[in-house]
Design a protein around this motif. Structure first.
Motif, PDB file in Angstrom:
ATOM      1  N   TRP A 244       0.821  -1.207   0.000  1.00  0.00           N
ATOM      2  CA  TRP A 244       0.000   0.000   0.000  1.00  0.00           C
ATOM      3  C   TRP A 244       0.858   1.261   0.000  1.00  0.00           C
ATOM      4  O   TRP A 244       0.348   2.349  -0.287  1.00  0.00           O
ATOM      5  CB  TRP A 244      -0.924  -0.009   1.214  1.00  0.00           C
ATOM      6  N   SER A 245       2.139   1.122   0.330  1.00  0.00           N
ATOM      7  CA  SER A 245       3.023   2.285   0.298  1.00  0.00           C
ATOM      8  C   SER A 245       3.129   2.880  -1.099  1.00  0.00           C
ATOM      9  O   SER A 245       3.509   4.049  -1.266  1.00  0.00           O
ATOM     10  CB  SER A 245       4.412   1.899   0.805  1.00  0.00           C
ATOM     11  N   LYS A 246       2.795   2.086  -2.139  1.00  0.00           N
ATOM     12  CA  LYS A 246       2.833   2.574  -3.519  1.00  0.00           C
ATOM     13  C   LYS A 246       1.486   3.116  -3.979  1.00  0.00           C
ATOM     14  O   LYS A 246       1.390   3.710  -5.051  1.00  0.00           O
ATOM     15  CB  LYS A 246       3.293   1.454  -4.442  1.00  0.00           C
ATOM     16  N   GLY A 247       0.453   2.874  -3.177  1.00  0.00           N
ATOM     17  CA  GLY A 247      -0.876   3.352  -3.539  1.00  0.00           C
ATOM     18  C   GLY A 247      -1.932   2.530  -2.832  1.00  0.00           C
ATOM     19  O   GLY A 247      -1.784   1.309  -2.680  1.00  0.00           O
ATOM     20  N   LEU A 248      -2.985   3.183  -2.381  1.00  0.00           N
ATOM     21  CA  LEU A 248      -4.013   2.508  -1.603  1.00  0.00           C
ATOM     22  C   LEU A 248      -4.998   1.786  -2.514  1.00  0.00           C
ATOM     23  O   LEU A 248      -5.224   2.190  -3.670  1.00  0.00           O
ATOM     24  CB  LEU A 248      -4.747   3.508  -0.710  1.00  0.00           C
ATOM     25  N   PRO A 249      -5.637   0.733  -1.990  1.00  0.00           N
ATOM     26  CA  PRO A 249      -6.596  -0.032  -2.795  1.00  0.00           C
ATOM     27  C   PRO A 249      -7.869   0.766  -3.052  1.00  0.00           C
ATOM     28  O   PRO A 249      -8.119   1.812  -2.446  1.00  0.00           O
ATOM     29  CB  PRO A 249      -6.872  -1.265  -1.931  1.00  0.00           C
ATOM     30  N   GLY A 250      -8.708   0.235  -3.933  1.00  0.00           N
ATOM     31  CA  GLY A 250      -9.935   0.918  -4.321  1.00  0.00           C
ATOM     32  C   GLY A 250     -10.916   1.097  -3.194  1.00  0.00           C
ATOM     33  O   GLY A 250     -11.804   1.956  -3.270  1.00  0.00           O
ATOM     34  N   ALA A 251     -10.784   0.303  -2.134  1.00  0.00           N
ATOM     35  CA  ALA A 251     -11.713   0.408  -1.004  1.00  0.00           C
ATOM     36  C   ALA A 251     -11.472   1.650  -0.162  1.00  0.00           C
ATOM     37  O   ALA A 251     -12.286   1.980   0.716  1.00  0.00           O
ATOM     38  CB  ALA A 251     -11.598  -0.834  -0.124  1.00  0.00           C
ATOM     39  N   ALA A 252     -10.370   2.350  -0.404  1.00  0.00           N
ATOM     40  CA  ALA A 252     -10.096   3.576   0.365  1.00  0.00           C
ATOM     41  C   ALA A 252     -11.184   4.618   0.092  1.00  0.00           C
ATOM     42  O   ALA A 252     -11.729   4.696  -1.007  1.00  0.00           O
ATOM     43  CB  ALA A 252      -8.722   4.134  -0.001  1.00  0.00           C
ATOM     44  N   VAL A 253     -11.476   5.405   1.132  1.00  0.00           N
ATOM     45  CA  VAL A 253     -12.533   6.416   1.029  1.00  0.00           C
ATOM     46  C   VAL A 253     -11.912   7.807   1.075  1.00  0.00           C
ATOM     47  O   VAL A 253     -10.778   7.988   1.541  1.00  0.00           O
ATOM     48  CB  VAL A 253     -13.571   6.263   2.161  1.00  0.00           C
ATOM     49  N   ASN A 254     -12.670   8.779   0.606  1.00  0.00           N
ATOM     50  CA  ASN A 254     -12.206  10.165   0.647  1.00  0.00           C
ATOM     51  C   ASN A 254     -12.495  10.774   2.015  1.00  0.00           C
ATOM     52  O   ASN A 254     -13.595  10.612   2.564  1.00  0.00           O
ATOM     53  CB  ASN A 254     -12.901  10.992  -0.437  1.00  0.00           C
ATOM     54  N   VAL A 255     -11.504  11.467   2.569  1.00  0.00           N
ATOM     55  CA  VAL A 255     -11.653  12.194   3.829  1.00  0.00           C
ATOM     56  C   VAL A 255     -11.015  13.557   3.670  1.00  0.00           C
ATOM     57  O   VAL A 255     -10.265  13.804   2.719  1.00  0.00           O
ATOM     58  CB  VAL A 255     -11.006  11.439   5.020  1.00  0.00           C
ATOM     59  N   GLN A 256     -11.301  14.421   4.615  1.00  0.00           N
ATOM     60  CA  GLN A 256     -10.745  15.767   4.622  1.00  0.00           C
ATOM     61  C   GLN A 256      -9.691  15.888   5.718  1.00  0.00           C
ATOM     62  O   GLN A 256      -9.971  15.646   6.887  1.00  0.00           O
ATOM     63  CB  GLN A 256     -11.846  16.808   4.845  1.00  0.00           C
ATOM     64  N   VAL A 257      -8.463  16.208   5.333  1.00  0.00           N
ATOM     65  CA  VAL A 257      -7.367  16.426   6.273  1.00  0.00           C
ATOM     66  C   VAL A 257      -7.307  17.909   6.599  1.00  0.00           C
ATOM     67  O   VAL A 257      -7.382  18.736   5.682  1.00  0.00           O
ATOM     68  CB  VAL A 257      -6.033  15.919   5.669  1.00  0.00           C
ATOM     69  N   PRO A 258      -7.162  18.276   7.898  1.00  0.00           N
ATOM     70  CA  PRO A 258      -6.934  17.473   9.088  1.00  0.00           C
ATOM     71  C   PRO A 258      -8.061  16.473   9.353  1.00  0.00           C
ATOM     72  O   PRO A 258      -9.228  16.770   9.127  1.00  0.00           O
ATOM     73  CB  PRO A 258      -6.835  18.496  10.214  1.00  0.00           C
ATOM     74  N   HIS A 259      -7.690  15.308   9.917  1.00  0.00           N
ATOM     75  CA  HIS A 259      -8.644  14.213  10.029  1.00  0.00           C
ATOM     76  C   HIS A 259      -8.256  13.282  11.177  1.00  0.00           C
ATOM     77  O   HIS A 259      -7.079  13.041  11.438  1.00  0.00           O
ATOM     78  CB  HIS A 259      -8.649  13.404   8.728  1.00  0.00           C
ATOM     79  N   THR A 260      -9.272  12.793  11.868  1.00  0.00           N
ATOM     80  CA  THR A 260      -9.098  11.652  12.768  1.00  0.00           C
ATOM     81  C   THR A 260     -10.186  10.649  12.470  1.00  0.00           C
ATOM     82  O   THR A 260     -11.353  11.027  12.274  1.00  0.00           O
ATOM     83  CB  THR A 260      -9.129  12.047  14.249  1.00  0.00           C
ATOM     84  N   TRP A 261      -9.816   9.386  12.431  1.00  0.00           N
ATOM     85  CA  TRP A 261     -10.812   8.351  12.152  1.00  0.00           C
ATOM     86  C   TRP A 261     -11.716   8.073  13.353  1.00  0.00           C
ATOM     87  O   TRP A 261     -12.772   7.472  13.216  1.00  0.00           O
ATOM     88  CB  TRP A 261     -10.150   7.060  11.680  1.00  0.00           C
ATOM     89  N   ASN A 262     -11.339   8.544  14.543  1.00  0.00           N
ATOM     90  CA  ASN A 262     -12.098   8.199  15.747  1.00  0.00           C
ATOM     91  C   ASN A 262     -13.373   9.002  15.942  1.00  0.00           C
ATOM     92  O   ASN A 262     -14.040   8.864  16.974  1.00  0.00           O
ATOM     93  CB  ASN A 262     -11.200   8.310  16.978  1.00  0.00           C
TER      94      ASN A 262
END
Length: 636
Positions: free
Chosen positions: A20-38
C-alpha cells in the motif's frame, strides 16, 4: 496539502505486504485532512493502523528548489512514503510538528503520490503512556500538512529573545537562527521588526550572523517598546530574509511580544507588577464532530470564551495546534505548555527519557517565540514509589538548555502529602492540583488543614493552583454542586496571598477513553462549565463573576436616566492593576455610549455617574479590547 485525501484502516496489518506504500486499494474512502478516524461512524473505538494517500504536482519552477513537507501533527506514529519510497518515520510524538525533506524524491511537473501509514496503538514507548492518560487517543493526520519551498540556505527556526529594561520600556533582543544545512558557516540576513497591527517599522538592517554551536546568533536594539500584557496583548513581527549573493533564498516571519515575568519571594510579577491570576484549562479534541482535527472556528470559540470568562492564565496537558497559541498571543492568555506525561509511568525508562527530550525539542523549537507561554511543564500528577527526583532535575536542566528564560515546572496533586519531597518544588513555580473533597479528603471543608501541610514545605515561594473541579458522574451533585465547590475553593485560594493564581478544570466536558459517561466518540468526563458543544452551564457565569477583577459594590439611581456607580478593583484573586477599562451603556435611543475608567490598583475604588441611560438597560465594564468583564444587572 490539506483537503481531500484517501483513507483506509488496516486492522490486520496487511498493508505492508500488499504494498500500500505505492498506492491505496480501491476500497479507500475520501476524507478531509486534518482528520481523525475516531469520529467516523464505526471507527470511534478503532485503535491500530491506518493509511492515507494524496497525489500532488510540484510545479516545474520548483525543480531546483529545496522541498519539505511540514506535518503539524500526526498521532502518534507515522511512516512517510513518496512515490513508493520510504522517506522518514516520526514516532512517539503525536502532537508535535515535524518535517520531511522530499527534494530528491519529488518529481517536478508531474504527479507525486504521498502515502502515510499512521498508528495510534496504546504504547509503552510513547508519551502519553499506554492507556494511562485521561483524554482521547484520536489517530490520524490530526493537523495540517504543507509543502515548503525554499532556496539554499534555508531556515529551520528563528528565535527572538527580548531583554526589557522596565525603567524606560526599552528592549534589546537576541536572535538565534538555525539552518537546515549543517555545512554552512556564514550567513547574511536582513532582519526587519515591525509592529504587527500597524506595520510600523522599528528595525531594518542587514546583519552578519556569527555561528555558535549549531546556531547563528545576533543582536538588535529595538528601542522603546509597547509591553505585552494579558489586557493589552501588543505584538511585534520579526522577518528574517537569508541571501546568497544578494538573492533571497528563504524568509521566515515570526510573531513575538515584549514582556517580563519574574518570581520574587511568594509573588508573581508581570512587567514589574505583582499579579494574582484567575485561570481555566481547556481540553482539546472534545467536539464530537471533529475530535483532534479541530477546525479553527473551534479554537477561536475557545479563546473568545476564555476572554469572556476573564481568564488570564491556562495550561494544556499536551502540545496543541499552533493556531491556538496564536489566539492566546493575540487575545492575551498566559500559558504553561506541557508534554503529555500524566500519572504514569512513575519513572521514565531511558527510551522514554529520550522521547520526553524529543518532544520538548520539537515543541520549544516551534513555540519559542509565543509571548503567551510563560512556562514549560515537565509532568502532571505522576505517582508511584519509583519516582526519581534526579530525573526531574535532569529534564529541567534539559529544558533550560533549550529555553533559559522561561520557567520549567512540575505539576503535582500530592503536594500536601509529599511536602518538601514533592517534585513540584523542583520546578521554578510550585504547583498543586487541589482536589480536596473529591479525589482527596472526605469533606471540602478539610481544605484549610491540607493547606497547612503545603505551607509547612513552601518556604518563601508562591504556589500555583493548577487544577480543581468536579468530575461527574464519579462525584454526584451536578452543576449545583460544581458551583458550591467552585465558590468554596476559590474563596480559600483568595485568602492566601502566596497563591499566584489558579487554573480551574475545566472549560468543557471532554472526550476521553477513560470517560465514565457516554460511549464511542461521546465517551466523556462531565467536568466542564460548558458541554462538549460549548453550551454554557450555570457554573460558567459563576466562574465569570469570580474571575472578574472588578466588583460592582453599589448602584444608586439618581433619576430615571442617571445612576451613580461604585466599583472596586479586587485585591484578592484576581489582583492586578487595571488600565484603560471602559464602561459602556445604551442611552434612551439605544445608542451605545462609553466612558473611560481611570487606572485602578488592587483594592482601589472609583465612583462615577452614568447619564442619559435607557431605564430598562444596564451597563457593562469592558477591557480595552472590548471583552465584558462584568455587567449590571448581573445577567447571563
Amino acid at each position: 496539502m490539506n483537503g481531500n485525501w484517501r483513507f483506509i484502516t488496516d486492522s490486520t496489518n496487511a498493508g505492508v505486504a500488499k504494498q500500500w506504500s505505492k498506492g491505496l486499494p480501491g476500497a479507500a474512502v475520501n476524507v478531509q485532512v486534518p482528520h481523525t478516524w475516531n469520529v467516523m461512524k464505526g471507527l470511534e473505538d478503532y485503535i491500530g493502523l491506518a493509511w492515507y494517500e494524496k497525489e500532488f504536482t510540484v510545479p516545474a519552477q520548483y525543480r531546483n528548489k529545496q522541498l519539505r513537507l511540514k506535518f503539524e501533527a500526526i498521532y502518534h506514529d507515522a511512516i512517510i512514503f513518496l512515490n513508493g519510497v520510504q522517506l522518514a518515520t516520526h514516532t512517539n510524538a503525536g502532537y508535535t510538528t515535524f518535517y520531511v525533506d522530499i527534494t530528491k524524491e519529488a518529481k517536478a511537473a508531474s504527479a507525486n503520490k504521498l502515502v502515510i501509514a499512521v498508528n495510534n496503538n496504546f504504547s509503552d514507548s510513547n508519551l502519553p503512556y499506554k492507556k494511562k492518560f485521561d483524554w482521547c487517543a484520536d489517530g490520524g493526520i490530526i493537523r495540517g500538512v504543507h509543502l515548503q519551498v525554499t532556496g539554499k540556505p534555508s531556515i529551520k527556526y528563528v528565535h527572538i529573545t527580548p531583554d526589557i529594561n522596565l525603567t524606560d520600556s526599552t528592549a534589546k533582543a537576541a536572535i538565534n537562527l538555525k539552518l537546515w544545512e549543517d555545512d554552512i558557516t556564514a550567513v547574511q540576513a536582513v532582519v526587519r521588526i515591525n509592529e504587527k497591527r500597524s506595520g510600523k517599522n522599528l528595525f531594518n538592517q542587514k546583519l552578519a550572523l556569527s555561528k555558535s554551536g549549531n546556531e547563528f546568533i545576533g543582536a538588535v536594539d529595538i528601542g522603546k517598546v509597547h509591553l505585552w500584557h494579558f489586557n493589552d496583548p501588543f505584538l511585534y513581527q520579526v522577518q528574517v530574509t537569508l541571501q546568497n549573493n544578494t538573492q533571497p533564498t528563504d524568509q521566515v516571519t515570526q510573531t513575538f511580544g515584549c514582556r517580563k515575568i519574574e518570581l520574587r519571594g511568594p509573588q508573581l510579577f508581570l512587567n514589574g507588577e505583582a499579579v494574582r491570576l484567575p485561570g481555566l484549562e481547556y481540553m482539546p479534541s472534545s467536539h464530537p464532530q471533529y475530535g483532534s482535527a479541530e477546525p479553527r472556528w473551534v479554537m477561536d470559540s475557545v479563546a473568545n470564551m476564555m476572554k469572556d470568562l476573564n481568564v488570564t492564565i491556562s495550561r494544556f496537558h499536551w502540545q496543541v495546534d499552533e493556531y491556538m497559541l496564536d489566539q492566546f498571543d493575540e487575545k492575551g492568555i498566559l500559558l504553561q505548555a506541557e508534554i503529555p506525561w500524566w500519572q504514569q509511568p512513575d519513572k521514565l525508562s531511558p527510551k522514554l527519557e529520550e522521547v520526553a527530550r524529543k518532544q520538548f525539542t520539537e515543541m520549544i523549537e516551534r513555540d519559542y517565540n509565543h509571548p503567551c507561554i510563560f512556562a514549560w511543564g515537565i509532568s502532571n500528577e505522576v505517582h508511584g514509589n519509583n519516582r526519581d527526583p534526579n530525573q526531574y532535575r535532569a529534564l529541567k536542566q534539559f529544558v533550560k538548555g533549550l529555553d533559559s528564560v522561561r520557567m520549567a515546572n512540575v505539576v503535582s496533586n500530592e503536594t500536601f502529602r509529599r511536602k518538601q519531597n514533592d517534585e513540584s518544588f523542583i520546578g521554578d513555580l510550585p504547583t498543586w492540583n487541589e482536589y480536596i473533597g473529591t479525589w482527596f479528603g472526605k469533606q471540602t471543608n478539610e481544605l484549610p488543614a491540607y493547606f497547612a501541610e503545603v505551607e509547612s514545605a513552601m518556604g518563601n515561594r508562591p504556589l500555583l493552583i493548577t487544577e480543581n473541579g468536579l468530575c461527574e458522574p464519579r462525584f454526584a451533585g451536578g452543576d449545583l454542586r460544581r458551583i458550591d465547590d467552585m465558590i468554596y475553593h476559590y474563596n480559600e485560594w483568595a485568602k492566601r496571598k502566596y497563591i499566584a493564581g489558579c487554573i480551574y478544570f475545566c472549560l468543557n466536558d471532554y472526550r476521553t477513553h477513560m470517560g465514565e459517561d457516554g460511549s464511542a466518540n461521546y465517551k466523556a468526563r462531565i467536568h466542564g462549565i460548558t458541554d462538549m458543544y460549548f453550551n454554557r452551564k450555570s457554573s460558567y457565569y459563576v466562574f465569570k463573576q469570580l474571575a472578574s477583577p472588578i466588583l460592582i459594590t453599589n448602584v444608586k439611581k439618581l433619576s430615571e436616566t442617571t445612576v451613580q456607580v461604585t466599583i472596586q478593583n479586587k485585591d484578592q484573586l484576581p489582583s492586578y492593576i487595571v488600565r484603560d477599562f471602559m464602561v459602556t451603556w445604551p442611552n434612551g435611543k439605544n445608542k451605545m455610549l462609553q466612558q473611560k475608567l481611570p487606572t485602578l490598583k488592587p483594592g482601589e475604588t472609583f465612583i462615577f455617574t452614568l447619564e442619559d441611560m435607557n431605564a430598562r438597560a444596564g451597563f457593562d465594564i469592558c477591557t480595552p479590547a472590548g471583552y465584558r468583564v462584568i455587567s449590571y444587572p448581573f445577567v447571563h
